[in-house]
Design a protein around this motif. Structure first.
Motif, PDB file in Angstrom:
ATOM      1  N   GLY A 129       0.796  -1.213   0.000  1.00  0.00           N
ATOM      2  CA  GLY A 129       0.000   0.000   0.000  1.00  0.00           C
ATOM      3  C   GLY A 129       0.829   1.263   0.000  1.00  0.00           C
ATOM      4  O   GLY A 129       0.278   2.369  -0.085  1.00  0.00           O
ATOM      5  N   GLY A 130       2.141   1.123   0.087  1.00  0.00           N
ATOM      6  CA  GLY A 130       3.029   2.278   0.089  1.00  0.00           C
ATOM      7  C   GLY A 130       3.709   2.462  -1.254  1.00  0.00           C
ATOM      8  O   GLY A 130       3.064   2.403  -2.302  1.00  0.00           O
ATOM      9  N   VAL A 131       5.022   2.665  -1.226  1.00  0.00           N
ATOM     10  CA  VAL A 131       5.781   2.853  -2.470  1.00  0.00           C
ATOM     11  C   VAL A 131       6.871   1.798  -2.545  1.00  0.00           C
ATOM     12  O   VAL A 131       7.352   1.314  -1.510  1.00  0.00           O
ATOM     13  CB  VAL A 131       6.386   4.266  -2.551  1.00  0.00           C
ATOM     14  CG1 VAL A 131       5.301   5.316  -2.563  1.00  0.00           C
ATOM     15  CG2 VAL A 131       7.376   4.517  -1.420  1.00  0.00           C
ATOM     16  N   PRO A 132       7.281   1.418  -3.753  1.00  0.00           N
ATOM     17  CA  PRO A 132       8.312   0.394  -3.905  1.00  0.00           C
ATOM     18  C   PRO A 132       9.678   0.879  -3.423  1.00  0.00           C
ATOM     19  O   PRO A 132       9.895   2.071  -3.203  1.00  0.00           O
ATOM     20  CB  PRO A 132       8.331   0.132  -5.416  1.00  0.00           C
ATOM     21  CG  PRO A 132       7.064   0.709  -5.945  1.00  0.00           C
ATOM     22  CD  PRO A 132       6.725   1.846  -5.043  1.00  0.00           C
ATOM     23  N   SER A 133      10.590  -0.062  -3.292  1.00  0.00           N
ATOM     24  CA  SER A 133      11.959   0.286  -2.900  1.00  0.00           C
ATOM     25  C   SER A 133      12.780   0.751  -4.086  1.00  0.00           C
ATOM     26  O   SER A 133      13.943   1.114  -3.925  1.00  0.00           O
ATOM     27  CB  SER A 133      12.644  -0.921  -2.248  1.00  0.00           C
ATOM     28  OG  SER A 133      12.760  -1.989  -3.177  1.00  0.00           O
ATOM     29  N   HIS A 134      12.178   0.753  -5.292  1.00  0.00           N
ATOM     30  CA  HIS A 134      12.849   1.254  -6.477  1.00  0.00           C
ATOM     31  C   HIS A 134      12.338   2.649  -6.815  1.00  0.00           C
ATOM     32  O   HIS A 134      11.285   3.069  -6.344  1.00  0.00           O
ATOM     33  CB  HIS A 134      12.613   0.322  -7.671  1.00  0.00           C
ATOM     34  CG  HIS A 134      13.446  -0.911  -7.634  1.00  0.00           C
ATOM     35  ND1 HIS A 134      13.217  -1.927  -6.730  1.00  0.00           N
ATOM     36  CD2 HIS A 134      14.519  -1.301  -8.373  1.00  0.00           C
ATOM     37  CE1 HIS A 134      14.108  -2.890  -6.925  1.00  0.00           C
ATOM     38  NE2 HIS A 134      14.904  -2.534  -7.915  1.00  0.00           N
ATOM     39  N   VAL A 135      13.094   3.342  -7.651  1.00  0.00           N
ATOM     40  CA  VAL A 135      12.671   4.664  -8.123  1.00  0.00           C
ATOM     41  C   VAL A 135      11.601   4.434  -9.187  1.00  0.00           C
ATOM     42  O   VAL A 135      11.874   4.372 -10.373  1.00  0.00           O
ATOM     43  CB  VAL A 135      13.873   5.446  -8.691  1.00  0.00           C
ATOM     44  CG1 VAL A 135      13.433   6.831  -9.155  1.00  0.00           C
ATOM     45  CG2 VAL A 135      14.952   5.582  -7.628  1.00  0.00           C
ATOM     46  N   SER A 136      10.377   4.315  -8.737  1.00  0.00           N
ATOM     47  CA  SER A 136       9.273   3.868  -9.574  1.00  0.00           C
ATOM     48  C   SER A 136       8.562   5.055 -10.222  1.00  0.00           C
ATOM     49  O   SER A 136       8.933   6.215 -10.042  1.00  0.00           O
ATOM     50  CB  SER A 136       8.275   3.091  -8.707  1.00  0.00           C
ATOM     51  OG  SER A 136       7.748   3.956  -7.715  1.00  0.00           O
ATOM     52  N   ALA A 137       7.505   4.732 -10.966  1.00  0.00           N
ATOM     53  CA  ALA A 137       6.699   5.787 -11.590  1.00  0.00           C
ATOM     54  C   ALA A 137       6.028   6.676 -10.557  1.00  0.00           C
ATOM     55  O   ALA A 137       5.635   7.802 -10.873  1.00  0.00           O
ATOM     56  CB  ALA A 137       5.642   5.152 -12.502  1.00  0.00           C
ATOM     57  N   GLN A 138       5.884   6.203  -9.316  1.00  0.00           N
ATOM     58  CA  GLN A 138       5.320   7.040  -8.254  1.00  0.00           C
ATOM     59  C   GLN A 138       6.303   8.093  -7.760  1.00  0.00           C
ATOM     60  O   GLN A 138       5.943   8.954  -6.956  1.00  0.00           O
ATOM     61  CB  GLN A 138       4.895   6.181  -7.045  1.00  0.00           C
ATOM     62  CG  GLN A 138       3.739   5.239  -7.321  1.00  0.00           C
ATOM     63  CD  GLN A 138       4.211   3.823  -7.604  1.00  0.00           C
ATOM     64  OE1 GLN A 138       5.284   3.633  -8.192  1.00  0.00           O
ATOM     65  NE2 GLN A 138       3.437   2.830  -7.206  1.00  0.00           N
ATOM     66  N   THR A 139       7.546   8.040  -8.219  1.00  0.00           N
ATOM     67  CA  THR A 139       8.580   8.947  -7.747  1.00  0.00           C
ATOM     68  C   THR A 139       8.608  10.197  -8.609  1.00  0.00           C
ATOM     69  O   THR A 139       8.951  10.118  -9.798  1.00  0.00           O
ATOM     70  CB  THR A 139       9.966   8.267  -7.787  1.00  0.00           C
ATOM     71  OG1 THR A 139       9.897   7.030  -7.079  1.00  0.00           O
ATOM     72  CG2 THR A 139      11.019   9.154  -7.150  1.00  0.00           C
ATOM     73  N   PRO A 140       8.267  11.357  -8.083  1.00  0.00           N
ATOM     74  CA  PRO A 140       8.286  12.576  -8.893  1.00  0.00           C
ATOM     75  C   PRO A 140       9.667  12.825  -9.499  1.00  0.00           C
ATOM     76  O   PRO A 140      10.696  12.564  -8.883  1.00  0.00           O
ATOM     77  CB  PRO A 140       7.931  13.674  -7.881  1.00  0.00           C
ATOM     78  CG  PRO A 140       7.164  12.969  -6.810  1.00  0.00           C
ATOM     79  CD  PRO A 140       7.775  11.603  -6.713  1.00  0.00           C
ATOM     80  N   GLY A 141       9.665  13.311 -10.728  1.00  0.00           N
ATOM     81  CA  GLY A 141      10.912  13.671 -11.388  1.00  0.00           C
ATOM     82  C   GLY A 141      11.642  12.526 -12.049  1.00  0.00           C
ATOM     83  O   GLY A 141      12.707  12.725 -12.628  1.00  0.00           O
ATOM     84  N   SER A 142      11.092  11.316 -11.993  1.00  0.00           N
ATOM     85  CA  SER A 142      11.799  10.149 -12.515  1.00  0.00           C
ATOM     86  C   SER A 142      11.192   9.673 -13.827  1.00  0.00           C
ATOM     87  O   SER A 142       9.979   9.703 -14.011  1.00  0.00           O
ATOM     88  CB  SER A 142      11.759   9.008 -11.498  1.00  0.00           C
ATOM     89  OG  SER A 142      12.356   7.845 -12.053  1.00  0.00           O
TER      90      SER A 142
END
Length: 512
Positions: A129-142
């Motif tokens: 329910g949170g965010v992945p440990s990778h720089v995912s699509a949920q990560t702004p600017g990525s």
């Protein structure tokens, strides 16, 4: 390396850079370990530790170091910089810096820039329910996840094509540098035209280790690395050390030098034309894996070894000795001096946070959907064959497709937002009509015997499916259009890349 490298940045600003660096490291460690007591306002207890520890610490200090220094460069120059994170599992560092600069809270108001928001940042990391440990699509600017290594530099070049004002800072880890696609990506400068394109600043971060062993380039001498990357056509700058004050000064001076060189190349090309292939700058950064973390755990060395790769204190919740080590580690950053009682970052940090859309978390190029200009497409029915009877016409459908793509190029010439990426197969795929309006791109020398070859061509032919697909993904995710023709037998070379790209698109559609 000198004890006091030359830099125009004042000692006070260097000290502020280090404090910001410490704040990012503190937040990265907190994401991996803490589920309560985010500011250590009471002694650390087992119940403050997450019951399951997931994440990667080893690469985080290097990623934060680079992020903080790029912020400083943006503040001083006004440059538009996109940050591409090759070590995708270094999400704690990127999320920490996004929270510090305020962009994360703008996208996710429930993760405010205070103590409650800090706790929310910690609790949502790498949890259902949170965010992945990778720089995912949920990560702004990525625009790059890094779940499958090898493609960061290709994505970076794809983002820079036809983006003349953009600098893409791409961190390539020394583990990723061992992959075939990454090895092939270094040739991308042969296709980057400084007159019309942006720039890519590769930062090869050598912290020495993969998950459980040393890396090839981590164990390669500086002299041999210089030969290797100078042979690839780069102007190589070395920065190394394990003393923060010295590394901050060296990296600041090196970034200023690289930025000046990039602008020099671009001004020369845009004012006087492109005459030769530029020698673009590249930074090789050596810092310890897990820098500023535990020196040893259980009698075994950790900092600067493979043991720092993931969770260096895996028993912190159940072992009192590791719990004490974790508390000492967290307190070594002096959180009370970095964050006020309410958890708000020190106001002095504002001097290192770019304004508005210059923050890397909201760089417009990272939000391709917002920048997208629809292609003007010709009416496909105009390309139909008249077949009065079966077997009465000799024709090839793909040749007609080539005529269609030729006209797509023609109709969108003013937008500069369409390219064809192909592994040296444009003619054999019967798409040669595109050469009526454009050429193959090459920044290398052109001879009279060459066919439709020029520095301003929009057909990107390189004998690597990985390069073609990676460039295309970076081009698409920054708001442009392209096509990748490929033979059926060779398309499987990049099927895993396609899967990663499809996952990114699927996730992005789920984000409001």
């Amino acid at each position: 390396m000198n004890d006091f490298p030359e830099t125009s940045i004042t000692p006070q600003r260097l000290a502020l850079l280090n404090r910001y660096f410490e704040a990012a490291n503190y937040l990265a460690v907190g994401q991996v370990f803490l589920q309560s007591n985010p500011l250590l306002q009471e002694p650390l207890k087992p119940e403050h530790i997450k019951p399951r520890l997931l994440g990667h610490w080893g690469t985080d200090p290097g990623l934060s170091l680079i992020y903080v220094h790029l912020n400083r460069l943006i503040c001083d120059t006004g440059a538009s910089i996109l940050y591409v994170t090759g070590p995708g599992h270094g999400a704690p560092a990127i999320l920490a810096n996004l929270w510090l600069e305020g962009t994360y809270s703008e996208y996710y108001p429930e993760v405010a820039r205070d103590a409650n928001g800090m706790l929310a940042l910690f609790r949502r990391f790498s949890t259902p329910g949170g965010v992945p440990s990778h720089v995912s699509a949920q990560t702004p600017g990525s625009i790059h996840e890094g779940g499958e290594l090898g493609y960061s530099l290709l994505h970076a070049f794809g983002a820079a094509f036809d983006n003349p004002d953009l600098i893409v800072a791409c961190v390539v880890g020394d583990g990723e540098a061992e992959t075939g696609p990454a090895a092939g990506a270094w040739k991308s400068t042969s296709f980057l035209n400084p007159r019309r394109d942006g720039a890519v600043l590769p930062i090869l971060h050598l912290n020495g280790y993969k998950i459980s062993g040393p890396t090839v380039q981590g164990r390669t001498s500086d002299a041999d690395l210089l030969k290797l990357y100078e042979g690839h056509g780069y102007e190589v700058h070395l920065v190394s050390g394990d003393q923060p004050a010295v590394v901050h000064a060296e990296l600041a001076a090196t970034l200023d030098t690289c930025y000046a060189r990039i602008r020099q190349i671009q001004i020369q090309a845009r004012e006087h034309g492109v005459t030769t292939l530029p020698r673009w700058p590249l930074i090789i950064l050596r810092t310890p894996k897990g820098w500023t973390g535990p020196r040893e755990v259980g009698g075994l060395p950790v900092e600067g070894t493979f043991r720092a790769h993931q969770v260096p204190l895996p028993l912190a919740r159940t072992d009192s000795t590791q719990l004490k080590q974790l508390e000492d580690w967290l307190r070594s950053y002096r959180p009370q001096a970095l964050f006020g009682a309410g958890g708000v970052p020190d106001p002095d940090f504002a001097d290192l946070i770019p304004a508005g859309e210059r923050r890397m978390g909201v760089n417009p190029c990272a939000n391709g959907g917002a920048r997208l200009v629809d292609l003007e497409l010709p009416d496909f029915s105009n390309y139909a064959f008249d077949v009065p009877a079966p077997g009465s016409v000799r024709a090839e459908a793909t040749r007609r497709l080539g005529e269609y793509l030729r006209d797509v190029f023609r109709l969108n010439a003013d937008e500069h937002n369409f390219r064809l990426f192909c592994p040296d197969e444009t003619n054999s795929n019967r798409l040669g009509a595109v050469f009526d309006v454009t050429n193959r791109c090459s920044m290398r020398s052109v001879t009279p015997a060459d066919d439709h070859l020029s520095a301003d061509g929009r057909v990107m032919e390189v004998l690597s499916e990985h390069c073609c697909e990676g460039w295309l993904e970076g081009y698409l995710l920054t708001g442009r259009h392209g096509i990748f023709p490929c033979y059926e037998a060779f398309a499987t070379i990049v099927d895993s890349m396609m899967n990663q790209h499809a996952k990114w698109l699927k996730t992005s559609r789920e984000i409001k």
